[in-house]
Design a protein around this motif. Structure first.
Motif, PDB file in Angstrom:
ATOM      1  N   GLY A  25       0.826  -1.206   0.000  1.00  0.00           N
ATOM      2  CA  GLY A  25       0.000   0.000   0.000  1.00  0.00           C
ATOM      3  C   GLY A  25       0.857   1.252   0.000  1.00  0.00           C
ATOM      4  N   TYR A  26       1.893   1.242   0.823  1.00  0.00           N
ATOM      5  CA  TYR A  26       2.789   2.394   0.873  1.00  0.00           C
ATOM      6  C   TYR A  26       3.501   2.586  -0.469  1.00  0.00           C
ATOM      7  N   GLU A  27       3.960   1.497  -1.041  1.00  0.00           N
ATOM      8  CA  GLU A  27       4.646   1.574  -2.335  1.00  0.00           C
ATOM      9  C   GLU A  27       3.723   2.172  -3.394  1.00  0.00           C
ATOM     10  N   VAL A  60      17.482   5.702   8.462  1.00  0.00           N
ATOM     11  CA  VAL A  60      16.620   5.758   9.645  1.00  0.00           C
ATOM     12  C   VAL A  60      15.166   5.983   9.222  1.00  0.00           C
ATOM     13  N   GLY A  61      14.281   5.073   9.620  1.00  0.00           N
ATOM     14  CA  GLY A  61      12.888   5.147   9.179  1.00  0.00           C
ATOM     15  C   GLY A  61      12.791   4.758   7.716  1.00  0.00           C
ATOM     16  N   CYS A  62      13.378   3.600   7.401  1.00  0.00           N
ATOM     17  CA  CYS A  62      13.601   3.192   5.999  1.00  0.00           C
ATOM     18  C   CYS A  62      12.332   2.807   5.267  1.00  0.00           C
ATOM     19  N   GLY A  63      11.238   2.520   5.995  1.00  0.00           N
ATOM     20  CA  GLY A  63      10.033   2.053   5.315  1.00  0.00           C
ATOM     21  C   GLY A  63      10.325   0.800   4.509  1.00  0.00           C
ATOM     22  N   THR A  64       9.869   0.789   3.279  1.00  0.00           N
ATOM     23  CA  THR A  64      10.063  -0.379   2.416  1.00  0.00           C
ATOM     24  C   THR A  64      11.458  -0.432   1.796  1.00  0.00           C
ATOM     25  N   ILE A  84      16.534   0.811   9.203  1.00  0.00           N
ATOM     26  CA  ILE A  84      15.787   0.480  10.427  1.00  0.00           C
ATOM     27  C   ILE A  84      14.429   1.185  10.400  1.00  0.00           C
ATOM     28  N   ASP A  85      13.445   0.509  10.954  1.00  0.00           N
ATOM     29  CA  ASP A  85      12.083   1.049  10.986  1.00  0.00           C
ATOM     30  C   ASP A  85      11.335   0.345  12.117  1.00  0.00           C
ATOM     31  N   PRO A  86      10.446   1.050  12.818  1.00  0.00           N
ATOM     32  CA  PRO A  86       9.720   0.407  13.924  1.00  0.00           C
ATOM     33  C   PRO A  86       8.673  -0.601  13.483  1.00  0.00           C
ATOM     34  N   SER A  87       8.249  -0.518  12.225  1.00  0.00           N
ATOM     35  CA  SER A  87       7.143  -1.361  11.781  1.00  0.00           C
ATOM     36  C   SER A  87       7.644  -2.727  11.302  1.00  0.00           C
ATOM     37  N   ILE A 110      14.016   2.324  16.380  1.00  0.00           N
ATOM     38  CA  ILE A 110      13.398   3.654  16.371  1.00  0.00           C
ATOM     39  C   ILE A 110      14.475   4.732  16.345  1.00  0.00           C
ATOM     40  N   ALA A 111      14.121   5.823  15.700  1.00  0.00           N
ATOM     41  CA  ALA A 111      15.071   6.913  15.505  1.00  0.00           C
ATOM     42  C   ALA A 111      15.532   7.509  16.832  1.00  0.00           C
ATOM     43  N   GLU A 112      14.643   7.567  17.805  1.00  0.00           N
ATOM     44  CA  GLU A 112      14.978   8.247  19.070  1.00  0.00           C
ATOM     45  C   GLU A 112      15.895   7.421  19.952  1.00  0.00           C
ATOM     46  N   GLY A 113      16.088   6.142  19.611  1.00  0.00           N
ATOM     47  CA  GLY A 113      16.939   5.285  20.427  1.00  0.00           C
ATOM     48  C   GLY A 113      17.588   4.234  19.552  1.00  0.00           C
ATOM     49  N   SER A 126      18.019   9.705   6.013  1.00  0.00           N
ATOM     50  CA  SER A 126      16.643   9.522   6.481  1.00  0.00           C
ATOM     51  C   SER A 126      15.725  10.290   5.546  1.00  0.00           C
ATOM     52  N   SER A 127      14.732   9.603   4.993  1.00  0.00           N
ATOM     53  CA  SER A 127      13.827  10.269   4.058  1.00  0.00           C
ATOM     54  C   SER A 127      12.385  10.118   4.506  1.00  0.00           C
ATOM     55  N   LEU A 128      11.680  11.220   4.502  1.00  0.00           N
ATOM     56  CA  LEU A 128      10.236  11.252   4.773  1.00  0.00           C
ATOM     57  C   LEU A 128       9.887  10.657   6.138  1.00  0.00           C
ATOM     58  N   HIS A 131       8.769  13.938   9.769  1.00  0.00           N
ATOM     59  CA  HIS A 131       7.412  14.451  10.020  1.00  0.00           C
ATOM     60  C   HIS A 131       6.535  13.422  10.724  1.00  0.00           C
ATOM     61  N   HIS A 132       6.968  12.166  10.783  1.00  0.00           N
ATOM     62  CA  HIS A 132       6.228  11.153  11.535  1.00  0.00           C
ATOM     63  C   HIS A 132       6.416  11.307  13.040  1.00  0.00           C
ATOM     64  N   LEU A 133       7.496  11.951  13.440  1.00  0.00           N
ATOM     65  CA  LEU A 133       7.819  12.001  14.863  1.00  0.00           C
ATOM     66  C   LEU A 133       7.057  13.123  15.542  1.00  0.00           C
ATOM     67  N   PRO A 134       6.653  12.909  16.799  1.00  0.00           N
ATOM     68  CA  PRO A 134       6.125  14.027  17.572  1.00  0.00           C
ATOM     69  C   PRO A 134       7.207  15.105  17.671  1.00  0.00           C
TER      70      PRO A 134
HETATM   71  C1  LIG Z   1       6.630   8.017   4.913  1.00  0.00           C
HETATM   72  S1  LIG Z   1       7.519   6.608   5.465  1.00  0.00           S
HETATM   73  C2  LIG Z   1       9.101   6.868   4.639  1.00  0.00           C
HETATM   74  C3  LIG Z   1       9.770   5.573   4.375  1.00  0.00           C
HETATM   75  C4  LIG Z   1      11.046   5.672   3.541  1.00  0.00           C
HETATM   76  N1  LIG Z   1      12.103   6.333   4.280  1.00  0.00           N
HETATM   77  C5  LIG Z   1      10.796   6.361   2.229  1.00  0.00           C
HETATM   78  O1  LIG Z   1      11.372   7.423   1.990  1.00  0.00           O
HETATM   79  O2  LIG Z   1      10.009   5.826   1.434  1.00  0.00           O
HETATM   80  C6  LIG Z   1       7.948   6.988   7.140  1.00  0.00           C
HETATM   81  C7  LIG Z   1       8.546   5.836   7.876  1.00  0.00           C
HETATM   82  O3  LIG Z   1       8.971   6.305   9.158  1.00  0.00           O
HETATM   83  C8  LIG Z   1       8.767   5.262  10.054  1.00  0.00           C
HETATM   84  N2  LIG Z   1       8.758   5.766  11.438  1.00  0.00           N
HETATM   85  C9  LIG Z   1       7.713   6.220  12.154  1.00  0.00           C
HETATM   86  N3  LIG Z   1       8.110   6.518  13.400  1.00  0.00           N
HETATM   87  C10 LIG Z   1       9.434   6.248  13.470  1.00  0.00           C
HETATM   88  C11 LIG Z   1      10.407   6.325  14.508  1.00  0.00           C
HETATM   89  N4  LIG Z   1      10.085   6.745  15.733  1.00  0.00           N
HETATM   90  N5  LIG Z   1      11.656   5.943  14.233  1.00  0.00           N
HETATM   91  C12 LIG Z   1      12.001   5.509  12.987  1.00  0.00           C
HETATM   92  N6  LIG Z   1      11.120   5.412  11.979  1.00  0.00           N
HETATM   93  C13 LIG Z   1       9.846   5.774  12.209  1.00  0.00           C
HETATM   94  C14 LIG Z   1       7.453   4.666   9.627  1.00  0.00           C
HETATM   95  O4  LIG Z   1       7.274   3.333  10.130  1.00  0.00           O
HETATM   96  C15 LIG Z   1       7.572   4.715   8.116  1.00  0.00           C
HETATM   97  O5  LIG Z   1       8.077   3.508   7.584  1.00  0.00           O
END
Ligand SMILES: C[S@@+](CC[C@H](N)C(=O)[O-])C[C@H]1O[C@@H](n2cnc3c(N)ncnc32)[C@H](O)[C@@H]1O
Length: 224
Positions: A25-27, A60-64, A84-87, A110-113, A126-128, A131-134
């Motif tokens: 779905g993300y792809e 960091v937060g590599c997604g797919t 690395i990615d939390p999901s 996770i990025a914070e640790g 780290s891409s995209l 904005h996922h982080l608080p």
């Molecule tokens: C929009 S996707 C981007 C994925 C990939 N980097 C890309 O550019 O296609 C955001 C990713 O950030 C991850 N993410 C969310 N919270 C995170 C966290 N605390 N630490 C690391 N990754 C996190 C999500 O699981 C998601 O896979």
């Protein structure tokens, strides 16, 4: 699953879709959102990161793993790219998509640790993800990227640049949620600089990306 939920998950990081379903779905969404420019944009990000053959890269937060795979190609034949990615779901899907690609691996994290030791990567990207982080977690995430980047190593952070028109932002908000409609992209450089990185360079890539590249100073200059 609503698109905003698909992109921004739940706080448990384990979304309610199947691993393959979430990754696919993300792809699909991202391919459509980039309108045929995704490969060019992410290949350019890999080049801008300054990664060279033999480097060790962390995504960091590599997604797919779209960028991770391009980083692995940039550092081949002897380098490594770890995403690395939390999901759990997207990590599984990233592993599937990188089958047979040497030096490209994925782990939960996770990025914070970050689990990595200090100064263990030549390049951190780290891409995209930011904005996922608080808001309160963003500085900690950048501090972790600084910690695991070796002195003299490089950082590349890219994030979503909302359209400048109000109607465009509304459309993005309707499709992908408020985090992308109101993404405070202007704060990216301050986050990077405040973490201790220097030599910042900022640029935009069409259609939606802003990127910041920077260097961890070779001489120790920890942030105050
Ligand atoms: C929009 S996707 C981007 C994925 C990939 N980097 C890309 O550019 O296609 C955001 C990713 O950030 C991850 N993410 C969310 N919270 C995170 C966290 N605390 N630490 C690391 N990754 C996190 C999500 O699981 C998601 O896979």
């Amino acid at each position: 699953m609503a698109l905003g939920r698909l992109l921004h998950g739940d706080p448990q990081y384990d979304t309610d879709g199947t691993a393959i379903g979430h990754g696919r779905g993300y792809e699909l969404f991202t391919t459509i959102a980039f309108g045929g420019r995704r490969d060019r944009a992410f290949t350019r990000l890999a080049a801008l990161s300054g990664a060279r053959p033999g480097d060790r890269v962390l995504d960091v937060g590599c997604g797919t793993g779209y960028l991770t795979r391009r980083m692995a190609a940039a550092v081949a034949p002897n380098g490594t790219a770890l995403g690395i990615d939390p999901s759990t779901q997207v990590v599984d899907h990233a592993r599937h998509l990188a089958t047979g690609l040497a030096g490209c691996t994925f782990e939960r994290g996770i990025a914070e640790g970050l689990a990595a030791p200090d100064a263990s990567f030549d390049v951190v990207v780290s891409s995209l993800m930011i904005h996922h982080l608080p808001a309160e977690a963003r500085s900690q995430a950048l501090a972790e990227m600084y910690r695991v980047c070796r002195p003299g190593g490089r950082l590349l952070v890219a994030d979503f640049r909302p359209p400048s028109s109000r109607i465009g932002r509304h459309l993005v908000g309707a499709a992908a949620g408020p985090a992308m409609e109101h993404n405070p992209i202007g704060q990216l450089t301050a986050l990077v600089r405040d973490a201790g990185f220097t030599d910042l360079a900022v640029g935009d890539l069409r259609p939606w990306l802003r990127h910041v590249t920077a260097v961890r100073p070779a001489a120790r200059q920890d942030p105050a």
